[in-house]
Write a protein that holds these residues in place. Structure first.
Motif, PDB file in Angstrom:
ATOM      1  N   ASN A   1      74.987  46.958  15.458  1.00 19.07           N
ATOM      2  CA  ASN A   1      73.964  47.174  14.433  1.00 19.07           C
ATOM      3  C   ASN A   1      74.518  47.835  13.170  1.00 19.07           C
ATOM      4  O   ASN A   1      73.760  48.155  12.259  1.00 19.07           O
ATOM      5  CB  ASN A   1      72.815  48.022  14.990  1.00 19.07           C
ATOM      6  CG  ASN A   1      73.263  49.412  15.412  1.00 19.07           C
ATOM      7  OD1 ASN A   1      74.425  49.614  15.781  1.00 19.07           O
ATOM      8  ND2 ASN A   1      72.353  50.364  15.357  1.00 19.07           N
ATOM      9  N   LEU A   2      75.832  48.038  13.113  1.00 18.87           N
ATOM     10  CA  LEU A   2      76.459  48.605  11.920  1.00 18.87           C
ATOM     11  C   LEU A   2      77.345  47.574  11.254  1.00 18.87           C
ATOM     12  O   LEU A   2      78.059  46.820  11.926  1.00 18.87           O
ATOM     13  CB  LEU A   2      77.312  49.829  12.283  1.00 18.87           C
ATOM     14  CG  LEU A   2      76.612  51.062  12.834  1.00 18.87           C
ATOM     15  CD1 LEU A   2      77.630  52.161  13.074  1.00 18.87           C
ATOM     16  CD2 LEU A   2      75.518  51.551  11.890  1.00 18.87           C
TER      17      LEU A   2
ATOM     18  N   GLU B   1      79.605  50.412   7.028  1.00 15.44           N
ATOM     19  CA  GLU B   1      78.893  51.549   7.624  1.00 15.44           C
ATOM     20  C   GLU B   1      79.734  52.217   8.705  1.00 15.44           C
ATOM     21  O   GLU B   1      79.811  53.444   8.784  1.00 15.44           O
ATOM     22  CB  GLU B   1      77.556  51.066   8.194  1.00 15.44           C
ATOM     23  CG  GLU B   1      76.538  50.685   7.124  1.00 15.44           C
ATOM     24  CD  GLU B   1      75.327  49.983   7.703  1.00 15.44           C
ATOM     25  OE1 GLU B   1      74.260  50.032   7.061  1.00 15.44           O
ATOM     26  OE2 GLU B   1      75.443  49.355   8.781  1.00 15.44           O
ATOM     27  N   ALA B   2      80.373  51.407   9.534  1.00 15.77           N
ATOM     28  CA  ALA B   2      81.192  51.968  10.612  1.00 15.77           C
ATOM     29  C   ALA B   2      82.381  52.748  10.060  1.00 15.77           C
ATOM     30  O   ALA B   2      82.752  53.803  10.578  1.00 15.77           O
ATOM     31  CB  ALA B   2      81.667  50.856  11.537  1.00 15.77           C
ATOM     32  N   ALA B   3      82.979  52.249   8.985  1.00 19.35           N
ATOM     33  CA  ALA B   3      84.152  52.908   8.403  1.00 19.35           C
ATOM     34  C   ALA B   3      83.807  54.220   7.713  1.00 19.35           C
ATOM     35  O   ALA B   3      84.699  55.019   7.431  1.00 19.35           O
ATOM     36  CB  ALA B   3      84.838  51.970   7.415  1.00 19.35           C
TER      37      ALA B   3
END
Length: 234
Positions: free
Chosen positions: A130-131, A135-137
């Motif tokens: 969901n990212l 966003e994850a980084a």
């Protein structure tokens, strides 16, 4: 398996100084070779943190890696090659993490501001579906810093906390962790006028506008004050 080139584009600096003076984009940087416990990640997104700037200007020169240096700690990307001792990751996996196990103790020479980076398997986790990659980084260094701070002050369920600088990377993570993971009884956080609603959405019980109020004048006391604004170095 992706056909990995021998060279790549990367941001790199060969001496300490201001980023605008020393940071250069090169197109002929050698792709790092894998150790047995590492995977090669094709970088889809990477994050920048204050530590990158501090390393670049030479604050931590006593513990630096050799030049030339590719900055960057946070990464999100796709595994394109695995070392012989890698057990849980495979080519094609989407992953994210902080590639430096020790932030300032002789960190890696080749960071994440590049097309490819080599990372120990144990430092990576599957990217939540969901990212986005971006966003994850944005998460690893900020949330790691936030979590470690709460651990060090032995923050526990039922305690109250005041977060100074709640709209920043670390501050926004502290609010969420304190409220939703550690079980804070009350979370108060400071930010400028336009970011107060963000604080409330993150879980703050009270959002304080530091442009209009002095947090020192608050009538309540707190078990912990988490200062994300202080000017001291790590």
């Amino acid at each position: 398996m992706e056909n990995v080139p021998c060279t790549m584009k990367a941001w790199i600096y060969g001496q300490h100084g201001k980023p605008e003076d020393v940071l250069k984009l090169k197109s002929d940087v050698v792709v790092p070779e894998l150790k047995e416990d590492q995977v090669l990640v094709k970088v889809m997104a990477s994050g920048l943190n204050p530590v990158d700037n501090k390393r670049m200007i030479g604050i931590f020169v006593h513990a630096e890696c050799p030049f030339p240096t590719v900055p960057g700690y946070d990464v999100a990307g796709v595994v394109v090659k695995v070392g012989s001792q890698v057990k849980n990751l495979k080519v094609g996996d989407e992953v994210y993490g902080n590639i430096h196990e020790k932030a300032l103790d002789h960190p890696k020479q080749y960071g994440t501001l590049a097309e490819y980076t080599a990372v120990e398997e144990r430092l990576l986790a599957p990217k939540p579906k969901n990212l986005s990659f971006a966003e994850a980084a944005s998460l690893p260094v900020a949330i790691g810093t936030a979590y470690e701070g709460l651990q060090r002050c032995e923050f526990t369920a039922g305690q109250s906390i005041l977060v100074l600088g709640g709209a920043g990377g670390v501050g926004s993570m502290v609010i969420q962790l304190a409220k939703h993971v550690f079980g804070a009884s009350r979370v108060v956080a400071t930010a400028s006028t336009g970011k107060l609603e963000l604080l409330r959405n993150l879980g703050a019980d009270l959002a304080v506008d530091y442009t209009k109020e002095n947090f020192e004048d608050l009538p309540e006391k707190f078990d912990v004050v988490y200062d994300c604004v202080g000017e001291g170095y790590y």
